[in-house]
Design a protein around this motif. Structure first.
Motif, mmCIF file in Angstrom:
data_model
loop_
_atom_site.group_PDB
_atom_site.id
_atom_site.type_symbol
_atom_site.label_atom_id
_atom_site.label_comp_id
_atom_site.label_asym_id
_atom_site.label_seq_id
_atom_site.Cartn_x
_atom_site.Cartn_y
_atom_site.Cartn_z
ATOM 1 N N LYS A 65 0.823 -1.202 0.000
ATOM 2 C CA LYS A 65 0.000 0.000 0.000
ATOM 3 C C LYS A 65 0.864 1.262 0.000
ATOM 4 O O LYS A 65 0.545 2.235 -0.670
ATOM 5 C CB LYS A 65 -0.932 -0.006 1.206
ATOM 6 C CG LYS A 65 -1.938 1.125 1.184
ATOM 7 C CD LYS A 65 -2.934 1.001 2.320
ATOM 8 C CE LYS A 65 -3.984 2.104 2.208
ATOM 9 N NZ LYS A 65 -5.004 1.970 3.253
ATOM 10 N N GLU A 66 1.968 1.224 0.741
ATOM 11 C CA GLU A 66 2.841 2.392 0.826
ATOM 12 C C GLU A 66 3.437 2.730 -0.542
ATOM 13 O O GLU A 66 3.555 3.897 -0.896
ATOM 14 C CB GLU A 66 3.959 2.153 1.854
ATOM 15 C CG GLU A 66 3.475 2.025 3.280
ATOM 16 C CD GLU A 66 2.896 0.637 3.605
ATOM 17 O OE1 GLU A 66 3.180 -0.349 2.875
ATOM 18 O OE2 GLU A 66 2.126 0.551 4.576
ATOM 19 N N ASP A 67 3.828 1.707 -1.294
ATOM 20 C CA ASP A 67 4.365 1.935 -2.642
ATOM 21 C C ASP A 67 3.307 2.559 -3.550
ATOM 22 O O ASP A 67 3.602 3.444 -4.348
ATOM 23 C CB ASP A 67 4.859 0.631 -3.263
ATOM 24 C CG ASP A 67 6.093 0.076 -2.579
ATOM 25 O OD1 ASP A 67 6.775 0.838 -1.855
ATOM 26 O OD2 ASP A 67 6.375 -1.122 -2.771
ATOM 27 N N ALA A 68 2.066 2.090 -3.431
ATOM 28 C CA ALA A 68 0.978 2.635 -4.241
ATOM 29 C C ALA A 68 0.698 4.086 -3.870
ATOM 30 O O ALA A 68 0.440 4.920 -4.738
ATOM 31 C CB ALA A 68 -0.275 1.789 -4.076
ATOM 32 N N GLU A 69 0.738 4.400 -2.571
ATOM 33 C CA GLU A 69 0.504 5.781 -2.129
ATOM 34 C C GLU A 69 1.588 6.705 -2.661
ATOM 35 O O GLU A 69 1.300 7.823 -3.101
ATOM 36 C CB GLU A 69 0.430 5.843 -0.606
ATOM 37 C CG GLU A 69 -0.839 5.218 -0.057
ATOM 38 C CD GLU A 69 -0.833 5.058 1.448
ATOM 39 O OE1 GLU A 69 0.247 5.141 2.088
ATOM 40 O OE2 GLU A 69 -1.936 4.830 2.007
ATOM 41 N N LEU A 70 2.825 6.258 -2.642
ATOM 42 C CA LEU A 70 3.933 7.052 -3.167
ATOM 43 C C LEU A 70 3.774 7.269 -4.674
ATOM 44 O O LEU A 70 3.956 8.381 -5.174
ATOM 45 C CB LEU A 70 5.266 6.372 -2.858
ATOM 46 C CG LEU A 70 6.526 7.096 -3.317
ATOM 47 C CD1 LEU A 70 6.631 8.474 -2.673
ATOM 48 C CD2 LEU A 70 7.743 6.260 -3.001
ATOM 49 N N ALA A 71 3.423 6.215 -5.396
ATOM 50 C CA ALA A 71 3.212 6.325 -6.842
ATOM 51 C C ALA A 71 2.067 7.289 -7.154
ATOM 52 O O ALA A 71 2.162 8.093 -8.087
ATOM 53 C CB ALA A 71 2.927 4.954 -7.440
ATOM 54 N N LEU A 72 0.996 7.224 -6.379
ATOM 55 C CA LEU A 72 -0.141 8.121 -6.588
ATOM 56 C C LEU A 72 0.270 9.570 -6.350
ATOM 57 O O LEU A 72 -0.062 10.457 -7.138
ATOM 58 C CB LEU A 72 -1.303 7.738 -5.675
ATOM 59 C CG LEU A 72 -2.530 8.630 -5.758
ATOM 60 C CD1 LEU A 72 -3.129 8.621 -7.163
ATOM 61 C CD2 LEU A 72 -3.571 8.199 -4.733
ATOM 62 N N THR A 73 1.002 9.825 -5.281
ATOM 63 C CA THR A 73 1.463 11.174 -4.980
ATOM 64 C C THR A 73 2.308 11.720 -6.132
ATOM 65 O O THR A 73 2.110 12.857 -6.566
ATOM 66 C CB THR A 73 2.269 11.189 -3.670
ATOM 67 O OG1 THR A 73 1.429 10.723 -2.614
ATOM 68 C CG2 THR A 73 2.778 12.578 -3.341
ATOM 69 N N LYS A 74 3.221 10.914 -6.640
ATOM 70 C CA LYS A 74 4.077 11.348 -7.751
ATOM 71 C C LYS A 74 3.259 11.644 -9.003
ATOM 72 O O LYS A 74 3.489 12.637 -9.680
ATOM 73 C CB LYS A 74 5.132 10.291 -8.049
ATOM 74 C CG LYS A 74 6.222 10.223 -7.011
ATOM 75 C CD LYS A 74 7.248 9.174 -7.366
ATOM 76 C CE LYS A 74 8.352 9.112 -6.332
ATOM 77 N NZ LYS A 74 9.348 8.064 -6.655
ATOM 78 N N ARG A 75 2.290 10.787 -9.304
ATOM 79 C CA ARG A 75 1.461 11.005 -10.502
ATOM 80 C C ARG A 75 0.629 12.264 -10.373
ATOM 81 O O ARG A 75 0.514 13.048 -11.311
ATOM 82 C CB ARG A 75 0.547 9.814 -10.733
ATOM 83 C CG ARG A 75 1.245 8.619 -11.269
ATOM 84 C CD ARG A 75 0.275 7.532 -11.620
ATOM 85 N NE ARG A 75 0.973 6.277 -11.812
ATOM 86 C CZ ARG A 75 0.356 5.118 -11.915
ATOM 87 N NH1 ARG A 75 -0.944 5.035 -11.840
ATOM 88 N NH2 ARG A 75 1.055 4.012 -12.087
ATOM 89 N N LEU A 76 0.034 12.474 -9.200
ATOM 90 C CA LEU A 76 -0.787 13.673 -8.998
ATOM 91 C C LEU A 76 0.049 14.943 -9.066
ATOM 92 O O LEU A 76 -0.389 15.955 -9.594
ATOM 93 C CB LEU A 76 -1.556 13.588 -7.676
ATOM 94 C CG LEU A 76 -2.646 12.513 -7.618
ATOM 95 C CD1 LEU A 76 -3.231 12.432 -6.209
ATOM 96 C CD2 LEU A 76 -3.730 12.773 -8.643
#
Length: 81
Positions: A65-76
């Protein structure tokens, strides 16, 4: 890092559309014949209900989940620029 997905696994989708990480549980997988050839279908359950995705559509999902949250933050952040 895992290199396989099995029924029962939980994956995390960094969804730009919903601006959140969506947890998906893999509940089934099967092959389906299309005009262009065979495709692997992955059936998932999430808070949005049961859904079907091509295996190629979930290749950017994450096991953590932490990796997904980081990826989402970068994309946004990249979209906001």
């Amino acid at each position: 890092m895992k290199n396989e997905i099995r029924i029962g696994d939980v994956l995390y989708e960094p969804s730009v559309t919903y601006k959140r990480v969506i947890e998906h549980k893999i509940v089934d997988m099967y092959l389906e014949a299309f005009i262009s050839g065979w495709g692997t279908i992955v059936v998932t359950e999430s808070y949005m209900g049961r859904g079907k995705k091509f295996a190629s559509d979930i290749k950017n999902w994450h096991f953590d989940k932490e990796d997904a949250e980081l990826a989402l933050t970068k994309r946004l952040e990249s979209i906001a620029k």
